[in-house]
Design an enzyme around this catalytic site. Structure first.
Site, PDB file in Angstrom:
ATOM      1  N   LYS A 211       0.816  -1.215   0.000  1.00 38.05           N
ATOM      2  CA  LYS A 211       0.000   0.000   0.000  1.00 38.05           C
ATOM      3  C   LYS A 211       0.852   1.268   0.000  1.00 38.05           C
ATOM      4  CE  LYS A 211      -4.291  -1.975   1.581  1.00 38.05           C
ATOM      5  NZ  LYS A 211      -5.260  -2.191   2.650  1.00 38.05           N
ATOM      6  N   ARG A 246      -2.996 -10.035   5.221  1.00 38.25           N
ATOM      7  CA  ARG A 246      -3.383 -10.128   3.806  1.00 38.25           C
ATOM      8  C   ARG A 246      -2.228  -9.592   2.981  1.00 38.25           C
ATOM      9  NH1 ARG A 246      -5.562  -6.819  -0.028  1.00 38.25           N
ATOM     10  NH2 ARG A 246      -7.120  -7.690  -1.444  1.00 38.25           N
TER      11      ARG A 246
HETATM   12  C1  YH5 Z   1      -7.546  -4.686   3.416  1.00 34.91           C
HETATM   13  O1  YH5 Z   1      -6.712  -3.933   3.918  1.00 34.91           O
HETATM   14  N1  YH5 Z   1      -7.280  -4.078   0.964  1.00 34.91           N
HETATM   15  S1  YH5 Z   1      -7.703  -3.983  -1.727  1.00 34.91           S
HETATM   16  C2  YH5 Z   1      -3.555  -0.008  -2.978  1.00 34.91           C
HETATM   17  C3  YH5 Z   1      -2.255  -0.385  -3.226  1.00 34.91           C
HETATM   18  C4  YH5 Z   1      -1.848  -1.668  -2.956  1.00 34.91           C
HETATM   19  C5  YH5 Z   1      -2.763  -2.591  -2.465  1.00 34.91           C
HETATM   20  C6  YH5 Z   1      -0.531   0.191  -4.677  1.00 34.91           C
HETATM   21  N2  YH5 Z   1      -8.863  -5.443   0.217  1.00 34.91           N
HETATM   22  C7  YH5 Z   1      -7.812  -4.738   2.023  1.00 34.91           C
HETATM   23  O2  YH5 Z   1      -4.728  -4.299  -1.375  1.00 34.91           O
HETATM   24  N3  YH5 Z   1      -9.500  -6.415   2.357  1.00 34.91           N
HETATM   25  C8  YH5 Z   1      -7.945  -4.521  -0.111  1.00 34.91           C
HETATM   26  O3  YH5 Z   1      -1.394   0.560  -3.681  1.00 34.91           O
HETATM   27  C9  YH5 Z   1      -8.781  -5.596   1.545  1.00 34.91           C
HETATM   28  N4  YH5 Z   1      -8.300  -5.526   4.199  1.00 34.91           N
HETATM   29  C10 YH5 Z   1      -9.251  -6.358   3.675  1.00 34.91           C
HETATM   30  N5  YH5 Z   1      -9.937  -7.135   4.521  1.00 34.91           N
HETATM   31  C11 YH5 Z   1      -6.464  -2.715  -1.593  1.00 34.91           C
HETATM   32  C12 YH5 Z   1      -5.063  -3.179  -1.713  1.00 34.91           C
HETATM   33  C13 YH5 Z   1      -4.082  -2.211  -2.238  1.00 34.91           C
HETATM   34  C14 YH5 Z   1      -4.458  -0.913  -2.511  1.00 34.91           C
END
Ligand code: YH5
Length: 268
Positions: A211, A246
């Protein structure tokens, strides 16, 4: 006895760039990726067909179903780790559980119409994630009275709504929602004080992997360069009480977790 921390591997199902005839390629690579993550040590596979990144386009119910259901069906028959469905739509929840998913991961914490009722009927584990605002607007200067107290209040309200709808309390998992309506300081405070959410007596899930919080802490590193930072954050989350992390990088997280566990369990 508390169970060992678990690794949830992220499997995003989004259309590839070869949209005509691209479905076949997508299907195969999704199955290969899921199996690879399981070999690397994933305890749960989280399957999502809708991007919740800030500014991402919404996906129709039918498109989401077409993306995720065939993959859940195929995986259900070929793997033995639990499958989680990352969705906020009750229709997708229902079909996913019928296809073999045993957990609902909802970034909207079952706030959509009929979602509470659907989850109650399906009788599977549910992850309630905190988000301030909506994916489109959540990162426009989020403000809290006190970020920890506000998230606790949210958990309290959603747990009550779940119980009122007939969801078994023991099936609920709580997630503070890193990056979902939080600035860097909010995210750091949540990670540092994660153990305070243990007061509900429910498992905690933390999703920090790749993230922008990690990018910011590493001088605006791009997504590909965030692996070590993400692994470090996952271990800090576990040290502070997370039961499930996760992650995108299962192998690297599993290595770190094994080292952490060896030290943690050592009785000299
Ligand atoms: C979460 O925290 N996050 S989707 C932006 C990014 C990188 C990754 C490059 N689903 C979560 O993973 N479900 C997502 O920048 C989730 N908890 C739960 N339970 C977002 C993600 C991401 C977003």
């Amino acid at each position: 006895m508390t169970i060992q921390p678990q690794i949830m591997g992220v499997l995003n199902i989004t259309p590839d760039s070869f949209s005509d005839g691209g479905k076949y390629f997508d299907f195969n690579s999704a199955i290969v990726n899921a199996k690879r993550m399981i070999k690397q040590g994933a305890d749960i596979i989280d399957i999502g067909g809708e991007s919740t990144r800030p500014g991402a386009k919404p996906v129709s119910t039918n498109d989401e179903i077409d993306r995720v259901i065939p993959i859940i069906e195929a995986l259900h028959h070929s793997i033995d780790v639990p499958i989680s469905i990352d969705t906020s739509k009750p229709e997708v929840m229902k079909l996913a559980v019928e296809a073999g998913a045993s957990m609902i991961n909802d970034v909207c914490a079952l706030s959509a119409d009929d979602a509470l009722e659907a989850a109650a009927l399906l009788n599977v584990n549910v992850c309630l994630m905190h988000m301030q605002g909506s994916p489109r607007t959540m990162q426009n200067s989020p403000v809290y009275g006190n970020v920890i107290d506000d998230i606790k209040q949210f958990f309290d309200n959603r747990i009550k709504a779940c119980i009122d709808a007939g969801i078994t309390e023991g099936k609920i998992i709580l997630d503070p929602g890193f990056g979902f309506g939080k600035n860097l300081n909010h995210n750091l405070e949540i990670l540092k004080r994660l153990s305070e959410f243990k007061s509900f007596g429910l498992p905690i899930l933390a999703g920090i992997s790749r993230k922008s919080m990690i990018g910011s802490l590493l001088n605006d590193r791009n997504v590909d360069g965030r692996v070590s930072g993400s692994v470090t954050a996952a271990i800090i989350a576990i040290e502070n009480g997370a039961n499930i992390v996760r992650v995108h990088d299962v192998l690297e997280t599993k290595d770190a977790l094994m080292v952490w566990q060896s030290v943690n369990q050592f009785k000299g």
